[in-house]
Design an enzyme around this catalytic site. Sequence first.
Site, PDB file in Angstrom:
ATOM      1  N   SER A 193      22.742  27.951  46.971  1.00 35.91           N
ATOM      2  CA  SER A 193      23.685  28.486  45.970  1.00 35.91           C
ATOM      3  C   SER A 193      22.931  28.842  44.700  1.00 35.91           C
ATOM      4  CB  SER A 193      24.741  27.437  45.629  1.00 35.91           C
ATOM      5  OG  SER A 193      25.497  27.847  44.504  1.00 35.91           O
ATOM      6  N   TYR A 242      26.724  19.243  43.120  1.00 34.60           N
ATOM      7  CA  TYR A 242      26.474  20.417  43.970  1.00 34.60           C
ATOM      8  C   TYR A 242      25.139  21.085  43.598  1.00 34.60           C
ATOM      9  CZ  TYR A 242      27.839  24.912  46.205  1.00 34.60           C
ATOM     10  OH  TYR A 242      27.913  26.053  46.977  1.00 34.60           O
TER      11      TYR A 242
END
Length: 239
Positions: free
Chosen positions: A137, A150
């Site tokens: 990501s 995350y």
Amino acid sequence: MKRALVTGGSGGIGAAICHRLAADGYFVYVHANRNLAKAQALVEAMLADGGQAEALAFDVTDADASRAILETLIADAPIQVLVNNAGIHDDAVFPGMNAAQWHRVLDVSLNGFFNVTQPLTMAMIRSRWGRIINITSIAGLTGNRGQVNYSAAKGALHAATKALSLELASRGVTVNAVAPGIIQTDMIDGVFDAKAIESMVPMKRAGRPEEVANVVSFLASEQASYLTGQIISVNGGMI
Ligand code: NDP
């Protein structure tokens, strides 16, 4: 026929990757966790399109279950394309983040990477040809508010991608990461509205899962034979 495993194939980006790899001529294992029916429906669609595929389900955080299933799959032949795509987010600003949120997100993305990749690696090495592609990501590159867990998981995957690529480079096995920005899937529903996307993304739109799958397809191909240890961003120009 080479075989590919896509973890999280029941999700938005994973489904697009599965479709694309089947169209590219791989036998594709479409992996799910809770939504096996979704993976099975996807397999039906892929078979109808002339592809070859099979659905399977396991929790990537369960090391023993993952290993047992994967060892059965490679008993006769290696899986030569692995796409580590399963992932979750569970956002909270850091002072309000609880330990369960921290551990769960790292468990799926980072420990899941280990639990799936490690059992498949030796067979890939022996075959002298392999592709490991980690879906990470933009948060792993830039960080993101509300996503310390995350961002940490995806950033660690970037480092793991680079380290493993060094170990496997001389064995014909490449290891790369694809770092999407904002891609239109269930994962971002309710997270970004159209206005936010317009202000954050130079291309003024969310990406499509197929636009991530295109890059995965290339990385999995013979054409990408000299490309390893890289993080490829797919984000409409965000960074
Ligand atoms: P989805 O929520 O649509 O799909 C997530 C997938 O991960 C599902 O197939 C789910 O399986 C699987 N999964 C979740 N937990 C587990 C687990 N414990 N064990 C095994 N599988 C699990 O997400 P996306 O398609 O949007 O995201 C795919 C990847 O792309 C993720 O790694 C995500 O972090 C990354 N990404 C997504 C972006 C976006 O904007 N959408 C942006 C940047 C990165 P099931 O449903 O069967 O339980």
